[in-house]
Design a protein around this motif. Structure first.
Motif, PDB file in Angstrom:
ATOM      1  N   THR A 220      59.037  16.224 -16.975  1.00  0.00           N
ATOM      2  CA  THR A 220      59.270  15.668 -18.081  1.00  0.00           C
ATOM      3  C   THR A 220      59.824  14.259 -17.418  1.00  0.00           C
ATOM      4  OG1 THR A 220      60.971  15.368 -19.730  1.00  0.00           O
ATOM      5  CG2 THR A 220      61.371  16.896 -17.984  1.00  0.00           C
ATOM      6  N   SER A 221      59.553  12.922 -18.109  1.00  0.00           N
ATOM      7  CA  SER A 221      60.095  11.923 -17.411  1.00  0.00           C
ATOM      8  C   SER A 221      61.026  10.840 -18.431  1.00  0.00           C
ATOM      9  CB  SER A 221      58.813  11.043 -17.069  1.00  0.00           C
ATOM     10  OG  SER A 221      58.230  11.274 -16.076  1.00  0.00           O
ATOM     11  N   MET A 222      61.844  10.078 -17.935  1.00  0.00           N
ATOM     12  CA  MET A 222      62.618   9.578 -18.903  1.00  0.00           C
ATOM     13  C   MET A 222      62.791   7.805 -18.288  1.00  0.00           C
ATOM     14  SD  MET A 222      66.418  10.188 -19.989  1.00  0.00           S
ATOM     15  CE  MET A 222      66.010  11.353 -21.367  1.00  0.00           C
ATOM     16  N   GLY A 381      59.076  10.438 -25.920  1.00  0.00           N
ATOM     17  CA  GLY A 381      60.236  10.778 -25.810  1.00  0.00           C
ATOM     18  C   GLY A 381      60.866  11.924 -24.777  1.00  0.00           C
ATOM     19  N   SER A 382      60.130  11.973 -23.677  1.00  0.00           N
ATOM     20  CA  SER A 382      60.543  12.963 -22.259  1.00  0.00           C
ATOM     21  C   SER A 382      60.184  14.351 -22.711  1.00  0.00           C
ATOM     22  CB  SER A 382      62.245  12.940 -22.020  1.00  0.00           C
ATOM     23  OG  SER A 382      62.496  11.531 -21.897  1.00  0.00           O
ATOM     24  N   MET A 383      58.999  14.304 -23.730  1.00  0.00           N
ATOM     25  CA  MET A 383      58.450  15.844 -23.821  1.00  0.00           C
ATOM     26  C   MET A 383      58.052  16.311 -22.556  1.00  0.00           C
ATOM     27  SD  MET A 383      58.101  17.075 -26.679  1.00  0.00           S
ATOM     28  CE  MET A 383      56.096  17.809 -27.264  1.00  0.00           C
TER      29      MET A 383
END
Lengths: 415, 415
Positions: A220-222, A381-383
């Motif tokens: 997961t990325s933000m 959205g960071s899924m």
């Protein structure tokens, strides 16, 4: 035309496709290797080719053939392998064409734009029998190889968590992208994700035996807001400069968390448009100890005094990887502290021995795919998104290759 | 019975509910404050109450009333406020009961078990008009307050990214949880998430103006395997020890990424069951500079030489928060480098002035809720989860409170 060598080669014939700053540097390194010939080079820009052809002529007295179209190079030249330090988005396409034409492919670092192009790399390599190696120089860094050695020797106990980053203030280079054709310039205007994970992720993947008994499961990325580059342009070029109205999509800080099949976690940070000193933000943590790059320190349970750090330097000397011991005795050469040379030699010697490369096509695909998956995750959205198993299950039983000088999976006893 | 003071108080009457190590420490600090009386204390364990009652008698010559049932204390005692350093899972319940009985509530740090208990805290405070303050001591740390001052003065430019952690080797304490009743012992056997975020998140929330023009939008958490505590128990107590068969659910490393309404990102790490020196892993990054705790360094664009760090110490002296300047002149006292005293004084003085607390019920709820949301995210494979807006939209227009000595939102000119 393809080369049909079956036994060990005395000389390796290589092409270079992509002659920007990085390609020119690698070309220069190759010209210094006695067992390497570079009869052909390619770039879309004539000026770059000319500069490199001249450098080759000066060094070797022979002018390489030049091709604006890399397909023509692959078609016409009898080469053992090609090195592909082209723009990020062309790596997979060119590597696939190179393998199709019977050549060992070597791509410079960079991320993929789609999961599919990573599968295409893998399937092409499997079908043609030609390796595809990412030239991830940091895998051959002295610190990274020392850590690999220490990890394999069990000093950290069971590895639990690794961190790394590409933390490099590139505001000057990138904001001059219109002039210097910097690949990041157009990417940062359009993409948003972990666009450059492999300098830290390559070594970490080797620490964690990825694709050999372990694998990356999901990430997961933000991404933060994008402010650094615009503010830099306004401050250094003025608010009226045409670049001051350019919008950047790439967040200043992109963080990524990866989960592994055996429960390890990996944290990555991409940080290139804010002021800071360079770091690859390394951290390795196991049940017996921790190493941290940013304070150049280590702590081992029951060895280091309680609640204290001790300098990594001490361990760097005691546990230096045999390859680096040999290398320092032979004389370190080339850029980035010598690791550029080592990674190139690993590729060249794989070709000479007609064996697979120490960073193989599964490694290359697994490291490249992080980029497009992180873009997907940021966009959603960071899924969390699944990371493909490019070995199709073979990672469970893939044997360690036999130890040799440039192996990143097993430590050779002697060089 | 409730206290009905309307104007500034000369003396503040406090109760303490929960007398473990932390509660006893805070009780000791209160006994040293001339304007504070502690007429009542409570704990479920008689031995703890007895020890504290004796300490109070020795110090003040008066024995406090003791209650095994905190509800009886709240019911019978005429107090201005209660301090709640009880087990994590009882903070909200006791704070709600305290506000219902007309008292200022102060909870020790710790996370929530459900989103609902955070809403209940908020609604109870709004209905009763009684504040609820988390005693987040790190908000009053010298380094944290210096950074707050520097951030408010704009030294970092626009803030883009913050990091922090609770990185504390607690293997000894936690593995002796059966003997020392350590709250983590049972939690680590059953929960899995960012169970202790507030030491780093409290200061970061103040840096980012959370609940006053900004808010936390969503988070995603990832947890590693749990190995450290079990290995420690086996190594120090032996494989035949009954504790060696205890299963722990809490991952050794839990990482969390938080996204803010204005595009800032926050990264948290919980790391308490592997060997390491203590750190709160702080990092603040803006368009003009970066501070990093682990190398105690700072870099400011155009001020620090290119690609270099300079010691934070220099800035610590130049930009020390006025409260800390005053405090060091007055004489630093109490635990954890003096911040325990300051956070308690902030609470006591809020009661004396009959004003809201500098860490208010919205802050308290927002920081506590991270724990249960991170558990949700981990349980769902790192799915992003929304973070509630406990102000119900008021965060957009909430005014900065007027500056005063203990404010964490505005920097007072003088103390």
């Amino acid at each position: 035309m393809t080369s049909n060598h079956r036994t060990a080669l005395e000389k390796v014939r290589l092409g270079v496709i992509g002659l920007g700053g990085r390609g020119s540097g690698l070309h220069g390194l190759l010209l210094n290797m006695d067992d390497v010939e570079v009869p052909a080079i390619s770039d879309v820009y004539e000026d770059r080719m000319e500069k490199n052809a001249e450098a080759a002529y000066k060094k070797r007295g022979v002018r390489p053939n030049t091709y604006q179209d890399y397909r023509e190079l692959l078609d016409k030249e009898d080469l053992d392998g090609v090195i592909i330090p082209s723009s990020w988005t062309s790596h997979a396409e060119i590597a696939i064409a190179a393998m199709e034409s019977g050549k060992y492919a070597a791509v410079e670092v960079g991320g993929a734009s789609s999961v599919q192009e990573c599968w295409d790399l893998v399937r092409t390599s499997e079908r043609t029998g030609k390796p595809c190696m990412m030239l991830e120089n940091c895998c051959y860094g002295r610190e990274e190889m020392t850590l690999l050695n220490m990890i394999k020797k069990g000093l950290f106990g069971e590895i639990i968590h690794c961190q790394g980053g590409y933390e490099h203030d590139l505001r000057h280079e990138v904001s001059h992208g219109l002039i210097n054709r910097h690949y990041r310039f157009r990417n940062y205007q359009n993409r948003n994700g972990e666009v450059y994970p492999t300098h830290e992720l390559g070594p970490i993947a080797k620490y964690l035996n990825i694709n050999r008994g372990n694998r990356f499961l999901s990430l997961t990325s933000m991404s933060s807001k994008a402010r650094g580059l615009h503010e830099y342009i306004v401050n250094t070029m003025g608010p009226e400069h045409p670049l001051a109205s350019v919008q950047f999509t790439q967040g200043d800080i992109v963080t990524t968390m990866i989960k592994c099949a055996h429960g390890e976690t990996v944290f990555l940070i991409h940080d290139t448009t804010l002021p800071r000193p360079y770091s690859r933000g390394g951290r390795v943590q196991g049940t017996k100890g921790i190493w941290m790059e940013d304070n150049q320190s280590i702590h081992f349970d029951g060895i280091t005094p309680h609640e204290q750090w001790e300098p990594f330097k001490k361990y760097l000397e005691e546990y230096e990887h045999p390859l680096w011991k040999w290398y320092r005795e032979e004389g370190v050469r080339g850029g980035h502290g010598g690791m550029d040379y080592l990674v190139l030699r690993a590729y060249v010697e794989s070709i000479k021995n007609q064996t697979d490369t120490p960073i193989d096509v599964y490694d290359t695909a697994t490291w490249m795919v992080i980029t497009c998956l992180s873009e997907d995750s940021v966009a959603m959205g960071s899924m969390p998104v699944p990371i493909p198993d490019f070995t199709n299950g073979k990672w469970i039983d893939r044997k360690e290759p036999k130890p040799w000088k440039y192996s990143l999976d097993v430590i050779p006893e002697t060089i």
